[in-house]
Design a protein around this motif. Structure first.
Motif, PDB file in Angstrom:
ATOM      1  N   HIS A 286     -23.618 -28.786   1.265  1.00  0.00           N
ATOM      2  CA  HIS A 286     -22.429 -29.294   0.576  1.00  0.00           C
ATOM      3  C   HIS A 286     -22.447 -28.933  -0.899  1.00  0.00           C
ATOM      4  O   HIS A 286     -21.451 -28.436  -1.449  1.00  0.00           O
ATOM      5  CB  HIS A 286     -22.334 -30.810   0.747  1.00  0.00           C
ATOM      6  N   ASN A 287     -23.579 -29.154  -1.562  1.00  0.00           N
ATOM      7  CA  ASN A 287     -23.631 -28.952  -3.008  1.00  0.00           C
ATOM      8  C   ASN A 287     -23.632 -27.475  -3.396  1.00  0.00           C
ATOM      9  O   ASN A 287     -23.040 -27.096  -4.407  1.00  0.00           O
ATOM     10  CB  ASN A 287     -24.854 -29.671  -3.580  1.00  0.00           C
ATOM     11  N   VAL A 288     -24.307 -26.630  -2.605  1.00  0.00           N
ATOM     12  CA  VAL A 288     -24.277 -25.193  -2.890  1.00  0.00           C
ATOM     13  C   VAL A 288     -22.862 -24.651  -2.715  1.00  0.00           C
ATOM     14  O   VAL A 288     -22.349 -23.899  -3.556  1.00  0.00           O
ATOM     15  CB  VAL A 288     -25.267 -24.442  -1.983  1.00  0.00           C
ATOM     16  N   ARG A 289     -22.224 -25.031  -1.630  1.00  0.00           N
ATOM     17  CA  ARG A 289     -20.861 -24.555  -1.390  1.00  0.00           C
ATOM     18  C   ARG A 289     -19.902 -25.049  -2.465  1.00  0.00           C
ATOM     19  O   ARG A 289     -18.996 -24.323  -2.885  1.00  0.00           O
ATOM     20  CB  ARG A 289     -20.389 -25.028  -0.019  1.00  0.00           C
ATOM     21  N   LEU A 290     -20.086 -26.272  -2.905  1.00  0.00           N
ATOM     22  CA  LEU A 290     -19.211 -26.842  -3.926  1.00  0.00           C
ATOM     23  C   LEU A 290     -19.240 -26.001  -5.196  1.00  0.00           C
ATOM     24  O   LEU A 290     -18.188 -25.688  -5.783  1.00  0.00           O
ATOM     25  CB  LEU A 290     -19.637 -28.274  -4.223  1.00  0.00           C
ATOM     26  N   GLU A 291     -20.440 -25.585  -5.628  1.00  0.00           N
ATOM     27  CA  GLU A 291     -20.558 -24.784  -6.851  1.00  0.00           C
ATOM     28  C   GLU A 291     -19.993 -23.385  -6.655  1.00  0.00           C
ATOM     29  O   GLU A 291     -19.375 -22.821  -7.566  1.00  0.00           O
ATOM     30  CB  GLU A 291     -22.014 -24.726  -7.309  1.00  0.00           C
ATOM     31  N   LYS A 292     -20.195 -22.799  -5.478  1.00  0.00           N
ATOM     32  CA  LYS A 292     -19.629 -21.477  -5.212  1.00  0.00           C
ATOM     33  C   LYS A 292     -18.104 -21.532  -5.207  1.00  0.00           C
ATOM     34  O   LYS A 292     -17.433 -20.640  -5.752  1.00  0.00           O
ATOM     35  CB  LYS A 292     -20.149 -20.943  -3.880  1.00  0.00           C
ATOM     36  N   GLU A 293     -17.550 -22.571  -4.603  1.00  0.00           N
ATOM     37  CA  GLU A 293     -16.099 -22.694  -4.568  1.00  0.00           C
ATOM     38  C   GLU A 293     -15.520 -22.867  -5.967  1.00  0.00           C
ATOM     39  O   GLU A 293     -14.443 -22.336  -6.277  1.00  0.00           O
ATOM     40  CB  GLU A 293     -15.706 -23.875  -3.674  1.00  0.00           C
ATOM     41  N   LYS A 294     -16.217 -23.592  -6.840  1.00  0.00           N
ATOM     42  CA  LYS A 294     -15.754 -23.751  -8.222  1.00  0.00           C
ATOM     43  C   LYS A 294     -15.663 -22.402  -8.917  1.00  0.00           C
ATOM     44  O   LYS A 294     -14.685 -22.113  -9.632  1.00  0.00           O
ATOM     45  CB  LYS A 294     -16.707 -24.664  -8.995  1.00  0.00           C
ATOM     46  N   VAL A 295     -16.683 -21.566  -8.737  1.00  0.00           N
ATOM     47  CA  VAL A 295     -16.673 -20.251  -9.374  1.00  0.00           C
ATOM     48  C   VAL A 295     -15.512 -19.415  -8.852  1.00  0.00           C
ATOM     49  O   VAL A 295     -14.741 -18.823  -9.622  1.00  0.00           O
ATOM     50  CB  VAL A 295     -18.013 -19.519  -9.137  1.00  0.00           C
ATOM     51  N   PRO A 458     -26.420 -23.855   4.520  1.00  0.00           N
ATOM     52  CA  PRO A 458     -26.149 -23.487   3.126  1.00  0.00           C
ATOM     53  C   PRO A 458     -25.749 -22.037   2.922  1.00  0.00           C
ATOM     54  O   PRO A 458     -25.027 -21.717   1.980  1.00  0.00           O
ATOM     55  CB  PRO A 458     -27.479 -23.783   2.416  1.00  0.00           C
ATOM     56  N   LEU A 459     -26.229 -21.109   3.774  1.00  0.00           N
ATOM     57  CA  LEU A 459     -25.962 -19.694   3.553  1.00  0.00           C
ATOM     58  C   LEU A 459     -24.655 -19.221   4.188  1.00  0.00           C
ATOM     59  O   LEU A 459     -24.331 -18.040   4.107  1.00  0.00           O
ATOM     60  CB  LEU A 459     -27.117 -18.856   4.115  1.00  0.00           C
ATOM     61  N   PHE A 460     -23.899 -20.127   4.798  1.00  0.00           N
ATOM     62  CA  PHE A 460     -22.696 -19.727   5.516  1.00  0.00           C
ATOM     63  C   PHE A 460     -21.456 -20.192   4.758  1.00  0.00           C
ATOM     64  O   PHE A 460     -21.316 -21.379   4.457  1.00  0.00           O
ATOM     65  CB  PHE A 460     -22.698 -20.323   6.922  1.00  0.00           C
ATOM     66  N   PRO A 461     -20.534 -19.291   4.435  1.00  0.00           N
ATOM     67  CA  PRO A 461     -19.329 -19.697   3.696  1.00  0.00           C
ATOM     68  C   PRO A 461     -18.399 -20.549   4.536  1.00  0.00           C
ATOM     69  O   PRO A 461     -18.188 -20.275   5.720  1.00  0.00           O
ATOM     70  CB  PRO A 461     -18.683 -18.355   3.323  1.00  0.00           C
ATOM     71  N   ARG A 462     -17.835 -21.586   3.921  1.00  0.00           N
ATOM     72  CA  ARG A 462     -16.820 -22.401   4.578  1.00  0.00           C
ATOM     73  C   ARG A 462     -15.463 -21.735   4.392  1.00  0.00           C
ATOM     74  O   ARG A 462     -15.302 -20.796   3.615  1.00  0.00           O
ATOM     75  CB  ARG A 462     -16.823 -23.812   3.972  1.00  0.00           C
ATOM     76  N   HIS A 463     -14.473 -22.272   5.089  1.00  0.00           N
ATOM     77  CA  HIS A 463     -13.162 -21.619   5.032  1.00  0.00           C
ATOM     78  C   HIS A 463     -12.570 -21.665   3.632  1.00  0.00           C
ATOM     79  O   HIS A 463     -11.784 -20.783   3.250  1.00  0.00           O
ATOM     80  CB  HIS A 463     -12.204 -22.237   6.054  1.00  0.00           C
ATOM     81  N   GLU A 464     -12.951 -22.655   2.797  1.00  0.00           N
ATOM     82  CA  GLU A 464     -12.440 -22.694   1.430  1.00  0.00           C
ATOM     83  C   GLU A 464     -12.885 -21.466   0.642  1.00  0.00           C
ATOM     84  O   GLU A 464     -12.107 -20.891  -0.131  1.00  0.00           O
ATOM     85  CB  GLU A 464     -12.922 -23.966   0.718  1.00  0.00           C
ATOM     86  N   GLU A 465     -14.140 -21.047   0.818  1.00  0.00           N
ATOM     87  CA  GLU A 465     -14.628 -19.848   0.134  1.00  0.00           C
ATOM     88  C   GLU A 465     -13.916 -18.594   0.629  1.00  0.00           C
ATOM     89  O   GLU A 465     -13.566 -17.708  -0.155  1.00  0.00           O
ATOM     90  CB  GLU A 465     -16.133 -19.705   0.346  1.00  0.00           C
ATOM     91  N   VAL A 466     -13.724 -18.518   1.936  1.00  0.00           N
ATOM     92  CA  VAL A 466     -13.040 -17.357   2.508  1.00  0.00           C
ATOM     93  C   VAL A 466     -11.623 -17.251   1.946  1.00  0.00           C
ATOM     94  O   VAL A 466     -11.166 -16.172   1.541  1.00  0.00           O
ATOM     95  CB  VAL A 466     -13.012 -17.465   4.047  1.00  0.00           C
ATOM     96  N   GLU A 467     -10.924 -18.370   1.897  1.00  0.00           N
ATOM     97  CA  GLU A 467      -9.551 -18.339   1.408  1.00  0.00           C
ATOM     98  C   GLU A 467      -9.486 -18.031  -0.086  1.00  0.00           C
ATOM     99  O   GLU A 467      -8.576 -17.317  -0.541  1.00  0.00           O
ATOM    100  CB  GLU A 467      -8.874 -19.677   1.726  1.00  0.00           C
ATOM    101  N   GLN A 468     -10.430 -18.535  -0.866  1.00  0.00           N
ATOM    102  CA  GLN A 468     -10.469 -18.190  -2.283  1.00  0.00           C
ATOM    103  C   GLN A 468     -10.696 -16.692  -2.471  1.00  0.00           C
ATOM    104  O   GLN A 468     -10.104 -16.065  -3.365  1.00  0.00           O
ATOM    105  CB  GLN A 468     -11.570 -18.986  -2.999  1.00  0.00           C
ATOM    106  N   SER A 469     -11.543 -16.105  -1.647  1.00  0.00           N
ATOM    107  CA  SER A 469     -11.814 -14.665  -1.753  1.00  0.00           C
ATOM    108  C   SER A 469     -10.560 -13.852  -1.469  1.00  0.00           C
ATOM    109  O   SER A 469     -10.270 -12.866  -2.164  1.00  0.00           O
ATOM    110  CB  SER A 469     -12.935 -14.269  -0.786  1.00  0.00           C
TER     111      SER A 469
END
Length: 514
Positions: A286-295, A458-469
């Protein structure tokens, strides 16, 4: 019913009092769709054997293949055997293979065949009884994205997606995760309509590489790096994925997709996020993904896309002493195709840490060598108490994280040349995994498959990261399709088109030569 998440500490094969013990998967199986493809034969099946050979799979682990082939269990077993013998990283051991082979099953059928999925449900139920897999099953979709919906609906119809109390069911999907933002959202809706979000594992094999994970260790375990990892000291960042091969026989997939969709949207934007993210509260998913999504949410593209992006297409040339074809001469490529085989873009991150620091991403085929690296290039010292001639060969300090092929980290800094005169020149200090550790790095798919079976995401992107990309890339793709010039030609074996050099030159910089 939502599946119960089985953590590593809940694994009955692992003593929770000793965190030094290896992570060993509990009772489970993997059902693999697309077993006739190159990915399954060259990467997935060998990775499963290597995990078994390292003692990281349970004795009853089972592998079920599903494909439109008239095979029996032993026929599929032969395919797995040949793949393991040819591509496994670890030495072949007969006793390991025999135990793994006892759990190999095959179900013939097409994706729209209800009877085949009913038989698949019976097969995994038999494995629960015969092999003790405990109702825990992962479904690996190594298939075209267009088939995801059909397979997920069949898994739901046949009851395969619904675990019993205390067991789990997970789905693994390979990129591409759509071809734009709209299709990515549709795909996410389909998959997460069948499986809970925390049971969906999107594979980006770059995130399983040791050096990518080491990037976080370099940043957050060492006080010498993190204080200067910001816009006070960093001039710019270059993220490169270069290949020395062409498209091979992948024209059917690649033509119309191109380098940006194939690599920048997933691999390179994930590397950018890991390079630029803030320190997470902890390294749980949760926390790793949260920081990646912020970036990723803070990334913006250039206002002038004609000046801030570049794309190219390789032409015929010489590579490794061999004459090679140009992209338009490859089998299966359409006449006059505008698909790019090289893409470069400048991106900026609107945050306090990175304001004013450009991130340059580039990828291409038929380039000078195969290399993937992240180069953090620092500003020049504000004052040098030397004569100009003493430092004329001095460049900028850099930290270079080499992702492949020679995994490691290089520090570039200035040092005095031996002799009576004061002359400062760039030197490198190098750390290589192969030289520093006696144990070889596991293949990325070993780490990722094990994480799926352990339920550690932790190493797998959630759909929020995919959509941001896709939010970042879609405007660039639209510009190239409607307003941009055709891709510039560059000779095979070089480092890309002149327009990519112009992109950097306009900013007073130049690409690193890996």
């Amino acid at each position: 019913m939502s599946p119960t998440r089985v953590t590593a500490d809940a694994n009955p094969l692992r003593d929770p009092r000793d965190k030094r013990l290896p992570r060993i998967a509990g009772p489970c199986s993997m059902v693999m769709f697309g077993v006739t493809g190159d990915l399954a034969r060259k990467k997935l099946m060998p990775a499963i054997y290597d995990l078994a050979n390292r003692g990281l799979l349970p004795p009853g682990f089972s592998l079920v293949g599903f494909a439109r082939r008239d095979w029996a269990d032993q026929d599929f077993g032969k395919i797995v055997y040949e793949s393991v013998k040819e591509h496994a990283r670890t030495p072949f051991r007969e006793e390991v293979w025999r135990n793994l082979a006892d759990g190999v099953r095959f179900v013939p059928g097409s994706f729209d065949d209800d009877a085949a999925f009913d038989l698949l449900a019976e097969t995994v139920a038999e494995l629960d009884e015969q092999r003790g897999t405990g109702g825990n099953h992962a479904f690996y979709l190594s298939i075209p994205p267009g088939s995801f919906s059909t397979v997920c609906q069949q898994l739901e119809r046949s009851g395969l997606s619904s675990p019993q109390q205390g067991a789990w069911r997970r789905v693994v999907i390979e990129k591409p995760f759509g071809h734009d933002l709209e299709s990515a959202r549709e795909l996410n809706a389909v998959v997460e309509g069948v499986f809970p979000a925390d049971s969906v594992f999107r594979i980006d094999h770059y995130l399983g590489k040791e050096t990518v994970q080491n990037l976080l260790a370099v940043r957050f375990a060492n006080t010498m790096f993190e204080p200067v990892w910001n816009n006070r000291y960093v001039d710019h960042v270059q993220i490169t994925m270069a290949e020395d091969i062409g498209i091979g026989g992948r024209a059917g997939y690649y033509d119309g997709i191109g380098a940006a969709r194939d690599v920048i949207q997933n691999h390179l934007l994930q590397l950018l996020a890991l390079t630029a993210m803030e320190e997470p509260v902890s390294f749980d998913a949760h926390n790793v993904r949260l920081e990646k999504e912020k970036v990723l949410s803070a990334v913006h593209i250039p206002q002038d896309l004609a000046r801030g992006t570049a794309r190219g297409q390789y032409s015929a040339g010489w590579q490794g002493g061999d004459k090679v074809l140009g992209y338009l001469e490859e089998d299966g490529v359409g006449d006059g195709s505008r698909t790019e085989t090289y893409a470069a873009v400048r991106l900026d991150v609107d945050s306090r840490r990175w304001a004013g620091v450009p991130f340059y991403l580039r990828t291409g085929k038929r380039l000078g060598k195969r290399v993937t690296e992240i180069a953090v290039v620092f500003k020049k010292a504000p004052h040098l108490p030397f004569t100009d001639t003493a430092t004329e060969e001095l460049g900028q300090n850099a930290v270079v994280i080499r992702v492949q092929p020679d995994e490691g980290v290089t520090l570039r800094f200035g040092a005095k040349v031996p002799g009576a005169q004061m002359e400062v020149r760039d030197v490198s200090m190098d750390f290589g995994y192969g030289r520093s550790f006696t144990e070889s790095s596991p293949e990325a798919y070993e780490r990722l498959i094990l994480d799926v079976l352990l339920g550690e995401p932790p190493l797998f992107p959630r759909h929020e990261e995919v959509e941001q990309s896709w939010r970042i890339l879609d405007p660039i793709e639209r510009f190239w399709a409607t307003e941009g010039d055709p891709p510039d030609q560059y000779s095979a074996g070089t480092w890309g088109p002149a327009s990519a050099d112009d992109l950097m030159r306009r900013d007073g910089r130049q690409w690193r030569l890996p």
